[in-house]
Design a protein around this motif. Sequence first.
Motif, PDB file in Angstrom:
ATOM      1  N   ASP A  51       0.876  -1.164   0.000  1.00  0.00           N
ATOM      2  CA  ASP A  51       0.000   0.000   0.000  1.00  0.00           C
ATOM      3  C   ASP A  51       0.921   1.223   0.000  1.00  0.00           C
ATOM      4  O   ASP A  51       1.627   1.441   0.983  1.00  0.00           O
ATOM      5  N   ALA A  65       1.257   4.189   0.866  1.00  0.00           N
ATOM      6  CA  ALA A  65       0.766   5.292   1.693  1.00  0.00           C
ATOM      7  C   ALA A  65       1.632   5.426   2.945  1.00  0.00           C
ATOM      8  O   ALA A  65       2.007   4.407   3.524  1.00  0.00           O
ATOM      9  N   ASN A 125      -4.503   4.551  -3.601  1.00  0.00           N
ATOM     10  CA  ASN A 125      -5.794   5.234  -3.737  1.00  0.00           C
ATOM     11  C   ASN A 125      -5.625   6.309  -4.815  1.00  0.00           C
ATOM     12  O   ASN A 125      -4.596   6.387  -5.493  1.00  0.00           O
ATOM     13  N   GLU A 175      -2.644   8.788  -4.229  1.00  0.00           N
ATOM     14  CA  GLU A 175      -1.350   8.088  -4.325  1.00  0.00           C
ATOM     15  C   GLU A 175      -1.029   7.750  -5.790  1.00  0.00           C
ATOM     16  O   GLU A 175       0.137   7.796  -6.204  1.00  0.00           O
ATOM     17  N   GLY A 220      -8.870   1.409   3.360  1.00  0.00           N
ATOM     18  CA  GLY A 220      -7.862   0.883   2.436  1.00  0.00           C
ATOM     19  C   GLY A 220      -7.069  -0.256   3.069  1.00  0.00           C
ATOM     20  O   GLY A 220      -6.774  -1.257   2.415  1.00  0.00           O
TER      21      GLY A 220
HETATM   22 MG   LIG Z   1      -4.932   4.146   2.105  1.00  0.00          MG
END
Ligand SMILES: [Mg+2]
Length: 249
Positions: free
Chosen positions: A106, A108, A127, A130, A194
């Motif tokens: 991920d 992030a 997302n 990002e 997420g």
């Molecule tokens: Mg996220």
Amino acid sequence: MIGRVGADSFGEVLRNALIVEGIDTSTVVTVEGPSGVAAITVAADGTNSIVVTPAANATLQPADIAAARNQIRKASIVLAQLETPLETITALAQECREAKIPLILDPAPAQPLPLELLRSVTWLTPNESETRTLLGRTTVMTEAKAAERLLALGARNVILKLGPRGVYLAGADVPTPAFVPSPDLRAVDTTAAGDCFNGAFAVALTEGRSPVEAAGFACAAAALSITRTGAQTGMPYRSDVNKLLRSLT
Ligand SMILES: [Mg+2]
Ligand SMILES: Nc1ncnc2c1ncn2[C@@H]1O[C@H](COP(=O)(O)OP(=O)(O)OP(=O)(O)O)[C@@H](O)[C@H]1O
């Protein structure tokens, strides 16, 4: 779970929360100083903004990955994100690549990533913001185009997280790129939706479901998580997800 917590009361609370859920914390190290914390504000529509203080998380070293090698080698799949140093995540990606263990990353908090890291990622799950950061552009493009660009950077597969619109999957393990919708539930607090998606996707994938099926299961889990407040407290159990899926069919 591989990580570091501080020698404060948050550290103890975090470790105990993992133990209560049956998670092995033997590779979660307690270090001097404060634990990482995130101050999260939630707007009336359920969307959030987050101020992160990495603290102990910023001290996670490649040596912690080496120390956890035995646990990593036993894993069916590995999940990571970027709240710990990039060199540590790169070391983890290297380890997964050598051991042929799929890695879900991920990306992030949003930041540009080295190609060396992207090339070791099996599932990259940005997302919308990002995705823009990774592609270094602000212009609007279709999901298919954005996914194609991300795949060209080296990730084996991508899952674009699209908030209430669900996800878009593409890549070497997705024969036909596809949108997977999220159940339409009322958002109270989208924090960690997420992360919930990623955890549930990893579970379903390792249980042998196809990526698109696994994404359907994960969207149901994530949709449930937005109906409850809190990051960890908002996470549903498997039985809740199955109940929602039954009610939808
Ligand atoms: Mg996220
Ligand atoms: N309003 C919503 N209604 C239904 N499902 C949602 C909603 N918001 C998020 N989801 C589900 O959660 C997933 C992840 O949400 P999102 O795209 O907002 O990711 P994110 O920004 O990474 O979230 P996070 O705040 O956890 O970092 C979505 O792909 C979708 O399945």
